[in-house]
Design a protein around this motif. Structure first.
Motif, short mmCIF file in Angstrom:
data_model
loop_
_atom_site.label_atom_id
_atom_site.label_comp_id
_atom_site.label_asym_id
_atom_site.label_seq_id
_atom_site.Cartn_x
_atom_site.Cartn_y
_atom_site.Cartn_z
N ILE A 96 0.84 -1.20 0.00
CA ILE A 96 0.00 0.00 0.00
C ILE A 96 0.88 1.25 0.00
O ILE A 96 1.88 1.31 0.72
CB ILE A 96 -0.97 -0.01 1.21
CG1 ILE A 96 -1.78 1.29 1.28
CG2 ILE A 96 -0.26 -0.25 2.52
CD1 ILE A 96 -2.93 1.23 2.24
N ILE A 97 0.51 2.18 -0.86
CA ILE A 97 1.18 3.50 -0.87
C ILE A 97 0.08 4.53 -0.66
O ILE A 97 -0.96 4.48 -1.32
CB ILE A 97 1.91 3.78 -2.20
CG1 ILE A 97 2.89 2.65 -2.55
CG2 ILE A 97 2.65 5.11 -2.14
CD1 ILE A 97 3.56 2.80 -3.93
N ALA A 98 0.30 5.44 0.26
CA ALA A 98 -0.70 6.47 0.52
C ALA A 98 -0.02 7.83 0.64
O ALA A 98 1.15 7.93 1.00
CB ALA A 98 -1.47 6.17 1.80
N CYS A 99 -0.78 8.85 0.28
CA CYS A 99 -0.30 10.23 0.33
C CYS A 99 -1.26 11.03 1.21
O CYS A 99 -2.48 10.91 1.05
CB CYS A 99 -0.28 10.79 -1.10
SG CYS A 99 0.06 12.55 -1.20
N ILE A 100 -0.71 11.81 2.13
CA ILE A 100 -1.58 12.57 3.04
C ILE A 100 -1.20 14.05 3.01
O ILE A 100 -0.02 14.38 2.87
CB ILE A 100 -1.50 11.99 4.47
CG1 ILE A 100 -2.61 12.57 5.35
CG2 ILE A 100 -0.13 12.19 5.12
CD1 ILE A 100 -2.86 11.78 6.62
N ALA A 101 -2.21 14.90 3.11
CA ALA A 101 -1.97 16.35 3.15
C ALA A 101 -3.06 17.01 3.97
O ALA A 101 -4.16 16.46 4.12
CB ALA A 101 -1.98 16.92 1.74
N VAL A 102 -2.74 18.19 4.50
CA VAL A 102 -3.76 18.99 5.19
C VAL A 102 -4.57 19.71 4.11
O VAL A 102 -4.30 20.85 3.76
CB VAL A 102 -3.12 19.97 6.21
CG1 VAL A 102 -4.21 20.79 6.90
CG2 VAL A 102 -2.28 19.22 7.24
N ASN A 103 -5.48 18.96 3.55
CA ASN A 103 -6.42 19.45 2.53
C ASN A 103 -7.72 18.71 2.75
O ASN A 103 -7.75 17.70 3.46
CB ASN A 103 -5.92 19.14 1.11
CG ASN A 103 -4.82 20.07 0.63
OD1 ASN A 103 -3.70 19.65 0.37
ND2 ASN A 103 -5.12 21.35 0.49
N ASP A 104 -8.78 19.15 2.09
CA ASP A 104 -10.04 18.41 2.23
C ASP A 104 -10.08 17.24 1.25
O ASP A 104 -9.29 17.16 0.30
CB ASP A 104 -11.26 19.34 2.08
CG ASP A 104 -11.41 19.87 0.67
OD1 ASP A 104 -11.75 19.07 -0.22
OD2 ASP A 104 -11.18 21.08 0.46
N ASP A 126 -6.30 15.10 5.53
CA ASP A 126 -6.15 15.38 6.97
C ASP A 126 -6.59 16.84 7.18
O ASP A 126 -5.76 17.71 7.48
CB ASP A 126 -4.67 15.17 7.35
CG ASP A 126 -4.36 15.39 8.82
OD1 ASP A 126 -5.27 15.23 9.66
OD2 ASP A 126 -3.20 15.72 9.12
N PRO A 127 -7.88 17.13 6.97
CA PRO A 127 -8.31 18.52 6.83
C PRO A 127 -8.02 19.40 8.06
O PRO A 127 -7.77 20.59 7.91
CB PRO A 127 -9.82 18.41 6.58
CG PRO A 127 -10.21 17.06 7.05
CD PRO A 127 -9.00 16.19 6.85
N SER A 128 -8.06 18.83 9.23
CA SER A 128 -7.82 19.64 10.43
C SER A 128 -6.39 19.50 10.95
O SER A 128 -6.04 20.05 12.00
CB SER A 128 -8.79 19.24 11.55
OG SER A 128 -10.11 19.30 11.08
N LEU A 148 -0.35 29.63 2.08
CA LEU A 148 -1.28 28.50 1.90
C LEU A 148 -2.55 28.64 2.75
O LEU A 148 -3.49 27.87 2.57
CB LEU A 148 -0.58 27.18 2.21
CG LEU A 148 0.66 26.86 1.34
CD1 LEU A 148 1.34 25.59 1.81
CD2 LEU A 148 0.28 26.74 -0.13
N GLY A 149 -2.54 29.57 3.68
CA GLY A 149 -3.77 29.85 4.45
C GLY A 149 -3.84 29.18 5.80
O GLY A 149 -4.66 29.56 6.63
N ASN A 150 -3.03 28.15 6.00
CA ASN A 150 -3.07 27.46 7.31
C ASN A 150 -1.81 26.60 7.47
O ASN A 150 -1.03 26.47 6.54
CB ASN A 150 -4.34 26.59 7.44
CG ASN A 150 -4.50 25.62 6.29
OD1 ASN A 150 -3.77 25.65 5.30
ND2 ASN A 150 -5.46 24.75 6.41
N LYS A 151 -1.67 26.03 8.66
CA LYS A 151 -0.53 25.14 8.91
C LYS A 151 -0.72 23.88 8.08
O LYS A 151 -1.85 23.42 7.89
CB LYS A 151 -0.46 24.78 10.40
CG LYS A 151 -0.11 25.96 11.28
CD LYS A 151 -0.09 25.56 12.74
CE LYS A 151 0.10 26.78 13.61
NZ LYS A 151 0.08 26.46 15.05
N ARG A 152 0.38 23.34 7.60
CA ARG A 152 0.32 22.15 6.75
C ARG A 152 1.17 21.04 7.35
O ARG A 152 1.55 21.07 8.51
CB ARG A 152 0.80 22.51 5.34
CG ARG A 152 -0.08 23.57 4.64
CD ARG A 152 -1.48 23.06 4.44
NE ARG A 152 -2.36 24.02 3.80
CZ ARG A 152 -2.69 24.01 2.53
NH1 ARG A 152 -2.21 23.08 1.72
NH2 ARG A 152 -3.52 24.89 2.04
N CYS A 153 1.48 20.06 6.51
CA CYS A 153 2.29 18.93 6.95
C CYS A 153 3.65 19.02 6.26
O CYS A 153 3.74 19.35 5.07
CB CYS A 153 1.58 17.63 6.52
SG CYS A 153 2.42 16.15 7.07
#
Ligand code: BEZ
Length: 189
Positions: A96-104, A126-128, A148-153
């Motif tokens: 499994i390969i997954a990608c995560i970001a602070v986005n909706d 990971d929206p919040s 970008l408007g908010n804290k990210r990863c």
């Protein structure tokens, strides 16, 4: 007696800091040997909940974190590097390969479609920023938050076996594209 009291006291302090580390704001970034935290994220839409710890349970996988969907470096090099190396990585046993970001979830889905990631890389939202905080990999540079408007990863790549981090490459400045590329991760597997 004094020694015994000291030992007990330190035991409590150590236990407490570990509890704090894993239940609220992490005191230090996740490390090799740590278990992935049990954090719920979204996939495809906000009603489809995926628990990160469950997703990698019993599997050999890769999780990449990115500062933002559709941002130049994430779209032109980081995510595509894993899509291109999908066959090579699966031949090495990656399930499994997954990608995560602070986005909706809708943005992550659209980005995955645009990148032709379907069937290769799972696009997690990971929206919040709950996951980013739980692993203490929050990208909070003032200029980036303004842009970008908010804290990210922070940008990272981790190799995971049965929910435990086996290799971890975090970009030193949080956004660069060096050690987190598939070309640097594949030889670690
Ligand atoms: C990027 O190109 O990946 C990027 C751009 C601006 C801020 C963070 C990342």
């Amino acid at each position: 007696m004094r020694q015994l009291l000291d030992q007990r006291l330190w035991g409590i302090v150590r236990f407490s800091s570990r509890q704090i580390h894993r239940t609220t704001a992490a005191a230090m970034p996740i490390q090799v040997g740590d278990k992935l935290p049990s954090i719920e994220v979204h996939e495809g839409d906000p009603h489809t909940i995926v628990n990160i710890a469950d997703l990698f349970k019993g599997k050999k996988g890769i999780l990449i974190g990115v500062p933002g969907a559709f941002t130049p470096a994430c779209s032109e090099s980081h995510l595509p590097s894993f899509i291109k190396k999908y066959d090579e990585l699966t031949k090495k046993g990656i399930e499994i390969i997954a990608c995560i970001a602070v986005n909706d979830a809708f943005v992550m889905k659209a980005w995955g479609k645009d990148q032709k990631a379907e069937g290769k890389v799972r696009m997690l939202a990971d929206p919040s920023g709950n996951f980013a905080r739980a692993v203490d990999l929050v990208l909070d540079k003032e200029q980036l938050v303004a842009a970008l408007g908010n804290k990210r990863c922070k940008r990272f790549a981790m190799v995971i076996e049965d929910g435990v981090v086996k290799k971890l490459n975090v970009e030193p400045d949080g956004t660069g594209v060096t050690c987190s590329l598939a070309a640097h991760v594949s030889p670690l597997i």
